[in-house]
Design an enzyme around this catalytic site. Sequence first.
Site, PDB file in Angstrom:
ATOM      1  N   GLY A 282       0.829  -1.207   0.000  1.00 13.74           N
ATOM      2  CA  GLY A 282       0.000   0.000   0.000  1.00 13.74           C
ATOM      3  C   GLY A 282       0.856   1.246   0.000  1.00 13.74           C
TER       4      GLY A 282
ATOM      5  N   VAL B 161       0.461   4.995   4.986  1.00 12.35           N
ATOM      6  CA  VAL B 161      -0.235   3.913   5.708  1.00 12.35           C
ATOM      7  C   VAL B 161       0.793   2.875   6.160  1.00 12.35           C
ATOM      8  CG1 VAL B 161      -2.003   2.116   5.577  1.00 12.35           C
ATOM      9  CG2 VAL B 161      -2.417   4.325   4.509  1.00 12.35           C
ATOM     10  N   GLY B 162       1.820   2.661   5.368  1.00 10.66           N
ATOM     11  CA  GLY B 162       2.899   1.739   5.744  1.00 10.66           C
ATOM     12  C   GLY B 162       3.506   2.113   7.091  1.00 10.66           C
TER      13      GLY B 162
ATOM     14  N   GLU C 113       5.559  -3.306   1.133  1.00 15.65           N
ATOM     15  CA  GLU C 113       5.676  -3.079  -0.317  1.00 15.65           C
ATOM     16  C   GLU C 113       4.969  -1.766  -0.587  1.00 15.65           C
ATOM     17  OE1 GLU C 113       7.318  -5.010  -2.441  1.00 15.65           O
ATOM     18  OE2 GLU C 113       7.782  -6.614  -1.033  1.00 15.65           O
TER      19      GLU C 113
ATOM     20  N   CYS D  23       1.933   0.621  -8.947  1.00 12.94           N
ATOM     21  CA  CYS D  23       3.059   1.079  -8.127  1.00 12.94           C
ATOM     22  C   CYS D  23       4.362   1.189  -8.914  1.00 12.94           C
ATOM     23  CB  CYS D  23       3.249   0.147  -6.939  1.00 12.94           C
ATOM     24  SG  CYS D  23       3.567  -1.541  -7.441  1.00 12.94           S
TER      25      CYS D  23
HETATM   26  P1  NAD Z   1      -3.474   2.143   1.190  1.00 10.33           P
HETATM   27  O1  NAD Z   1      -2.185   2.243   1.884  1.00 10.33           O
HETATM   28  O2  NAD Z   1      -4.463   3.254   1.318  1.00 10.33           O
HETATM   29  O3  NAD Z   1      -4.284   0.819   1.643  1.00 10.33           O
HETATM   30  C1  NAD Z   1      -3.702  -0.462   1.648  1.00 10.33           C
HETATM   31  C2  NAD Z   1      -4.373  -1.326   2.697  1.00 10.33           C
HETATM   32  O4  NAD Z   1      -4.174  -0.768   3.985  1.00 10.33           O
HETATM   33  C3  NAD Z   1      -5.892  -1.488   2.524  1.00 10.33           C
HETATM   34  O5  NAD Z   1      -6.196  -2.851   2.749  1.00 10.33           O
HETATM   35  C4  NAD Z   1      -6.469  -0.608   3.614  1.00 10.33           C
HETATM   36  O6  NAD Z   1      -7.685  -1.103   4.133  1.00 10.33           O
HETATM   37  C5  NAD Z   1      -5.401  -0.641   4.680  1.00 10.33           C
HETATM   38  N1  NAD Z   1      -5.358   0.596   5.465  1.00 10.33           N
HETATM   39  C6  NAD Z   1      -5.577   1.858   5.019  1.00 10.33           C
HETATM   40  N2  NAD Z   1      -5.410   2.756   6.030  1.00 10.33           N
HETATM   41  C7  NAD Z   1      -5.068   2.036   7.133  1.00 10.33           C
HETATM   42  C8  NAD Z   1      -4.790   2.381   8.487  1.00 10.33           C
HETATM   43  N3  NAD Z   1      -4.818   3.631   8.911  1.00 10.33           N
HETATM   44  N4  NAD Z   1      -4.489   1.366   9.334  1.00 10.33           N
HETATM   45  C9  NAD Z   1      -4.452   0.087   8.911  1.00 10.33           C
HETATM   46  N5  NAD Z   1      -4.742  -0.285   7.658  1.00 10.33           N
HETATM   47  C10 NAD Z   1      -5.034   0.670   6.771  1.00 10.33           C
HETATM   48  O7  NAD Z   1      -3.068   1.868  -0.311  1.00 10.33           O
HETATM   49  P2  NAD Z   1      -3.999   1.854  -1.578  1.00 10.33           P
HETATM   50  O8  NAD Z   1      -4.567   3.229  -1.783  1.00 10.33           O
HETATM   51  O9  NAD Z   1      -4.945   0.710  -1.494  1.00 10.33           O
HETATM   52  O10 NAD Z   1      -2.917   1.531  -2.721  1.00 10.33           O
HETATM   53  C11 NAD Z   1      -2.175   2.533  -3.329  1.00 10.33           C
HETATM   54  C12 NAD Z   1      -0.760   2.618  -2.787  1.00 10.33           C
HETATM   55  O11 NAD Z   1      -0.167   1.338  -2.732  1.00 10.33           O
HETATM   56  C13 NAD Z   1       0.154   3.443  -3.678  1.00 10.33           C
HETATM   57  O12 NAD Z   1       0.962   4.262  -2.879  1.00 10.33           O
HETATM   58  C14 NAD Z   1       0.989   2.401  -4.398  1.00 10.33           C
HETATM   59  O13 NAD Z   1       2.235   2.856  -4.844  1.00 10.33           O
HETATM   60  C15 NAD Z   1       1.121   1.356  -3.346  1.00 10.33           C
HETATM   61  N6  NAD Z   1       1.359   0.066  -3.968  1.00 10.33           N
HETATM   62  C16 NAD Z   1       2.570  -0.545  -3.797  1.00 10.33           C
HETATM   63  C17 NAD Z   1       2.803  -1.767  -4.419  1.00 10.33           C
HETATM   64  C18 NAD Z   1       4.114  -2.505  -4.288  1.00 10.33           C
HETATM   65  O14 NAD Z   1       4.177  -3.662  -4.691  1.00 10.33           O
HETATM   66  N7  NAD Z   1       5.161  -1.919  -3.756  1.00 10.33           N
HETATM   67  C19 NAD Z   1       1.792  -2.337  -5.209  1.00 10.33           C
HETATM   68  C20 NAD Z   1       0.604  -1.678  -5.352  1.00 10.33           C
HETATM   69  C21 NAD Z   1       0.379  -0.486  -4.714  1.00 10.33           C
END
Ligand code: NAD
Length: 464
Positions: free
Chosen positions: A198, A202-203, A220, A254
């Site tokens: 993600g 959020v990470g 990731e 990503c």
């Molecule tokens: P996100 O970080 O918003 O959400 C990812 C997950 O985290 C979801 O399941 C969500 O429910 C959960 N989440 C969200 N907020 C949270 C919180 N406060 N506490 C705990 N869990 C929480 O990401 P997204 O919008 O779904 O995806 C887009 C992002 O992901 C982009 O930044 C993209 O670059 C990245 N991404 C990275 C990869 C990789 O392989 N490195 C692949 C795809 C996407």
Amino acid sequence: MTSTASISHTFFDIPKTVADLRGVYDSERTRPVEWRRSQLRALERMMRENEAAITDAVAADLGRPRSDVYITDIAPVVAEASFAYKRVHRWMRTRYTGLPASAMPGIARYVYEPLGVVLVIGPWNYPFYLTVGPLVAALAAGNCVAIKPSEHAPRSSRLLVELVGKYLDNDAVTVVEGGPDVTQELIDEGVDHVFFTGGTEVGRLIMQAAARHLTPVTLELGGKSPVVVMPDADLEVAARRIAWMKFINSGQTCVAPDYVLAHREVRDALVERIIETIPKFRQGEPSDLKIVNSRQFERLRGALEASGGTVVCGGRADADRVRMEPTVVLDPERDSPLMTDEIFGPILPVCTIDDLDGAIRHIKRGPKPLAMSMFGGSARDRRRIERSTSSGGIVFNHVAMHCLVPQLPFGGVGASGIGSYHGKWGFEQLSHRKALLHKPTWPDPAIMYPPYTDKKLALFRRFL
Ligand code: NAD
């Protein structure tokens, strides 16, 4: 059998779910290679036999062309599962190693032990590839798994519940639906590893929550992935590859090129070719692209408006339909949001550089990217960019393709992530390497034990 298919996540008993998974893990049922291989085979079948349903769900969630779904969400997962199926037996082998003279005699080896209960948290952009992909690694390593898909791809999330319920060992693998609160609750149950895909912000929150339990994480994440185009690049090929990967899934990828650093000599010719290519790739589809939701749409529109660059292609955005044209912006201001934040949408900034040094300086000013590319350049240029920049990976003369090579580790570095997976790298990431040393009871020299006289210490200094 635990199935979440009919249970709303509001009433979902998370402590019990994690405790049940832990019970199954403790029973050692997931350890044998036969179990791992049966799950990997079942997972492969799950993806192959449900191509139409998966395509419908992803298309409904993200408005993606149906043909894209097979290429991005189904085929790579099948390939990963099949790769792991054929090799997991080898990966699991005990490794014997030598001993230093000071530790002899003895037999030293290490074994790959599963971690226990792994929580896989997925994003919405590739709702199958980025949940089932990590699942391949977790199963190959012999773990029990809870998957938490994104709430922003609800049809895919629901379908995943159904398919996992139907195809996999439901006592060992379960899907828990929900948003951030559910994710935090799952982490608070003290799972053995969190595998998160993600956004970077959020990470950080995931890592903070996991730190309370000293739970290790794989992150990731995203970031700004640059593409450098040198004067001798094959511009036709570069334009095609950049446009393809930038605009697939509306730029919500990503590893998509976030922006291009094009040499002054070829910048205009490259941009011309990218603009010519875009409509060719949209044949039979609307010319504009669906953005996942209004929040993301407004963020992208705001970044475009504040870019300070020249829009040379596209630029129209339709808030009612939540769609945006594939857009190319020439030389946006370097401190505008378009150039400071991850774009994650169908906007391609093209910035002018005068030489490779300029590109390297630009890249090094920002956080370490997840992926990078360079088209053209000499062998010396390639070595230079490889050594002078840090990123998850670099692809020469293409974009993002390293993520389809299971022999290569896939992951970020610094702000783009922690840890890697795919192929054996995923197996290693979700296994513990346990050291085992077998010593005979004889000899048992007195020198090892106190009191440590000067004579003993002199001998230690000589032999240890
Ligand atoms: P996100 O970080 O918003 O959400 C990812 C997950 O985290 C979801 O399941 C969500 O429910 C959960 N989440 C969200 N907020 C949270 C919180 N406060 N506490 C705990 N869990 C929480 O990401 P997204 O919008 O779904 O995806 C887009 C992002 O992901 C982009 O930044 C993209 O670059 C990245 N991404 C990275 C990869 C990789 O392989 N490195 C692949 C795809 C996407």
